[in-house]
Design an enzyme around this catalytic site. Structure first.
Site, mmCIF file in Angstrom:
data_model
loop_
_atom_site.group_PDB
_atom_site.id
_atom_site.type_symbol
_atom_site.label_atom_id
_atom_site.label_comp_id
_atom_site.label_asym_id
_atom_site.label_seq_id
_atom_site.Cartn_x
_atom_site.Cartn_y
_atom_site.Cartn_z
ATOM 1 N N GLY A 52 0.786 -1.235 0.000
ATOM 2 C CA GLY A 52 0.000 0.000 0.000
ATOM 3 C C GLY A 52 0.814 1.279 0.000
ATOM 4 O O GLY A 52 1.878 1.381 -0.617
ATOM 5 N N TYR A 99 -12.505 2.916 15.243
ATOM 6 C CA TYR A 99 -11.335 3.226 14.408
ATOM 7 C C TYR A 99 -10.983 4.716 14.541
ATOM 8 O O TYR A 99 -9.821 5.073 14.784
ATOM 9 C CB TYR A 99 -11.676 2.866 12.962
ATOM 10 C CG TYR A 99 -10.621 3.187 11.942
ATOM 11 C CD1 TYR A 99 -9.336 2.651 12.037
ATOM 12 C CD2 TYR A 99 -10.904 4.011 10.848
ATOM 13 C CE1 TYR A 99 -8.371 2.936 11.077
ATOM 14 C CE2 TYR A 99 -9.953 4.290 9.888
ATOM 15 C CZ TYR A 99 -8.683 3.757 10.008
ATOM 16 O OH TYR A 99 -7.731 4.032 9.060
HETATM 17 N N1 LIG Z 1 -6.198 2.656 2.648
HETATM 18 C C1 LIG Z 1 -6.953 3.609 3.125
HETATM 19 O O1 LIG Z 1 -7.932 4.036 2.509
HETATM 20 C C2 LIG Z 1 -6.602 4.284 4.442
HETATM 21 C C3 LIG Z 1 -7.237 5.481 4.755
HETATM 22 C C4 LIG Z 1 -6.893 6.133 5.933
HETATM 23 C C5 LIG Z 1 -5.904 5.615 6.746
HETATM 24 N N2 LIG Z 1 -5.323 4.426 6.414
HETATM 25 C C6 LIG Z 1 -4.286 3.932 7.303
HETATM 26 O O2 LIG Z 1 -3.176 3.527 6.521
HETATM 27 C C7 LIG Z 1 -2.547 2.387 7.114
HETATM 28 C C8 LIG Z 1 -2.638 1.222 6.159
HETATM 29 O O3 LIG Z 1 -2.087 1.604 4.937
HETATM 30 P P1 LIG Z 1 -2.520 0.998 3.550
HETATM 31 O O4 LIG Z 1 -4.025 1.058 3.476
HETATM 32 O O5 LIG Z 1 -1.729 1.598 2.479
HETATM 33 O O6 LIG Z 1 -1.997 -0.461 3.798
HETATM 34 P P2 LIG Z 1 -2.379 -1.877 3.254
HETATM 35 O O7 LIG Z 1 -2.331 -1.896 1.793
HETATM 36 O O8 LIG Z 1 -3.622 -2.330 3.971
HETATM 37 O O9 LIG Z 1 -1.131 -2.629 3.861
HETATM 38 C C9 LIG Z 1 -0.941 -2.638 5.242
HETATM 39 C C10 LIG Z 1 0.541 -2.785 5.517
HETATM 40 O O10 LIG Z 1 0.742 -2.753 6.925
HETATM 41 C C11 LIG Z 1 1.252 -4.009 7.341
HETATM 42 N N3 LIG Z 1 0.683 -4.274 8.654
HETATM 43 C C12 LIG Z 1 -0.601 -4.476 8.977
HETATM 44 N N4 LIG Z 1 -0.730 -4.695 10.295
HETATM 45 C C13 LIG Z 1 0.530 -4.628 10.804
HETATM 46 C C14 LIG Z 1 1.060 -4.786 12.100
HETATM 47 N N5 LIG Z 1 0.281 -5.080 13.155
HETATM 48 N N6 LIG Z 1 2.386 -4.642 12.281
HETATM 49 C C15 LIG Z 1 3.206 -4.368 11.232
HETATM 50 N N7 LIG Z 1 2.758 -4.219 9.975
HETATM 51 C C16 LIG Z 1 1.423 -4.351 9.770
HETATM 52 C C17 LIG Z 1 0.835 -4.992 6.267
HETATM 53 O O11 LIG Z 1 1.657 -6.138 6.201
HETATM 54 P P3 LIG Z 1 1.261 -7.453 7.058
HETATM 55 O O12 LIG Z 1 -0.207 -7.672 6.862
HETATM 56 O O13 LIG Z 1 2.124 -8.513 6.481
HETATM 57 O O14 LIG Z 1 1.614 -7.131 8.469
HETATM 58 C C18 LIG Z 1 1.066 -4.126 5.041
HETATM 59 O O15 LIG Z 1 2.424 -3.985 4.761
HETATM 60 C C19 LIG Z 1 -3.273 2.147 8.413
HETATM 61 O O16 LIG Z 1 -2.647 2.877 9.431
HETATM 62 C C20 LIG Z 1 -4.654 2.685 8.101
HETATM 63 O O17 LIG Z 1 -5.370 2.996 9.265
HETATM 64 C C21 LIG Z 1 -5.634 3.738 5.282
#
Ligand SMILES: NC(=O)c1ccc[n+]([C@@H]2O[C@H](COP(=O)([O-])OP(=O)(O)OC[C@H]3O[C@@H](n4cnc5c(N)ncnc54)[C@H](OP(=O)(O)O)[C@@H]3O)[C@@H](O)[C@H]2O)c1
Length: 254
Positions: free
Chosen positions: A27, A160
């Site tokens: 991501g 959340y």
């Molecule tokens: N996507 C959205 O629309 C959005 C919007 C607002 C905020 N966010 C925030 O952005 C972050 C997620 O980003 P994303 O959406 O780009 O990611 P994503 O594509 O869902 O990927 C999540 C990444 O975080 C890792 N991860 C998940 N849980 C973890 C943990 N407990 N410890 C270490 N690594 C962990 C995952 O790998 P593993 O699963 O292998 O650990 C993966 O590398 C979160 O903080 C989320 O709240 C996302």
């Protein structure tokens, strides 16, 4: 994009810097890790799945170390920082990005759901930062990933939203506590961003409903968050401290 050179000298925005990114194997943080390396940084990424980390290392290509671990597990955080200390000695940029979210309407929130949200988004983020402190250089930059859910009133997302809202308070207090070391602390607050995980979590109708809230009608791309992270990580934002930078295409503004 490649590391920029001027008369044979590297002039990337993060030349010679060391960055640690939790949740960096997919991501927006993976897009950020790639960009940081292109801008001259050495990057440590943490994630739980080894296969995803291996793929990410291949995609980033150079100047990267992957450390398998869970950002809500304090022993794993110790292992992450032990590796960083052994390999590089110190840190200039910490991007505490790992987070999770699930829908849960008030009246039906379970203890397990509460603990899942707060153990990573709040407790995990706090210890990710606290355990990095001995390694962070003066003039370093700490960035935490929030969510624009904490600025809105989306039914089903209070847990959340609350677990992310703590970061805005922490950024203000911590920068004041760290002022002697000139360490900046900011929150990067994305809105909806199209990632593989998003597609897995939500059906087409839900994604269309999210996009209807965004003036341009399209979710963000991970690369559009990576550039904001680079801004907060680098000296481009040297006068930005204790702020929440919302990158959501204007969804919160309207
Ligand atoms: N996507 C959205 O629309 C959005 C919007 C607002 C905020 N966010 C925030 O952005 C972050 C997620 O980003 P994303 O959406 O780009 O990611 P994503 O594509 O869902 O990927 C999540 C990444 O975080 C890792 N991860 C998940 N849980 C973890 C943990 N407990 N410890 C270490 N690594 C962990 C995952 O790998 P593993 O699963 O292998 O650990 C993966 O590398 C979160 O903080 C989320 O709240 C996302």
């Amino acid at each position: 994009m490649e590391t920029h050179q001027l008369n044979g000298v590297n002039v990337g925005k993060l030349d010679g810097k060391v960055a640690v990114i939790t949740g960096g194997s997919a991501g927006m943080a993976l897009a950020g890790a790639k960009l940081f390396v292109e801008e001259g940084a050495y990057v440590f990424i943490q994630g739980r799945r080894k296969d995803a980390l291996d793929d990410a290392v291949k995609e980033i290509g150079r100047n990267v170390t992957a450390v398998q671990g869970d950002a809500s597990d304090l022993d794993d955080l110790d292992r992450l920082y032990d590796t960083v200390k052994r390999e590089k000695g110190s840190v200039d940029v910490l991007w505490a990005h790992a987070g999770n979210g699930e829908e849960a309407v008030l009246g039906e929130i379970s203890e397990e759901q509460f603990d899942r949200a707060f153990s990573l988004n709040a407790r995990g983020t706090l210890f990710t930062v606290q355990k990095a402190l001995p390694l962070i250089n003066d003039h370093g930059s700490i960035v935490m990933t929030g969510s624009n859910a904490s600025l809105g009133a989306f039914p089903g997302w209070s847990l959340y939203a609350g677990s992310k809202a703590v970061q805005q308070a922490w950024a203000r207090v911590w920068l004041n506590e760290l002022r002697g070391r000139k360490i900046r602390v900011n929150v990067l607050t994305p809105g909806q961003v199209a990632t593989a995980k998003q597609e897995e979590l939500f059906d087409g109708a839900t994604i269309a409903a999210f996009e209807s809230l965004i003036p341009r009608g399209k979710m963000g791309r991970p690369e559009e968050i990576a550039t904001v992270a680079l801004f907060l990580a680098s000296d481009d934002s040297s006068y930005v401290n204790g702020m929440e930078l919302v990158a959501d295409g204007g969804a919160t503004a309207i």
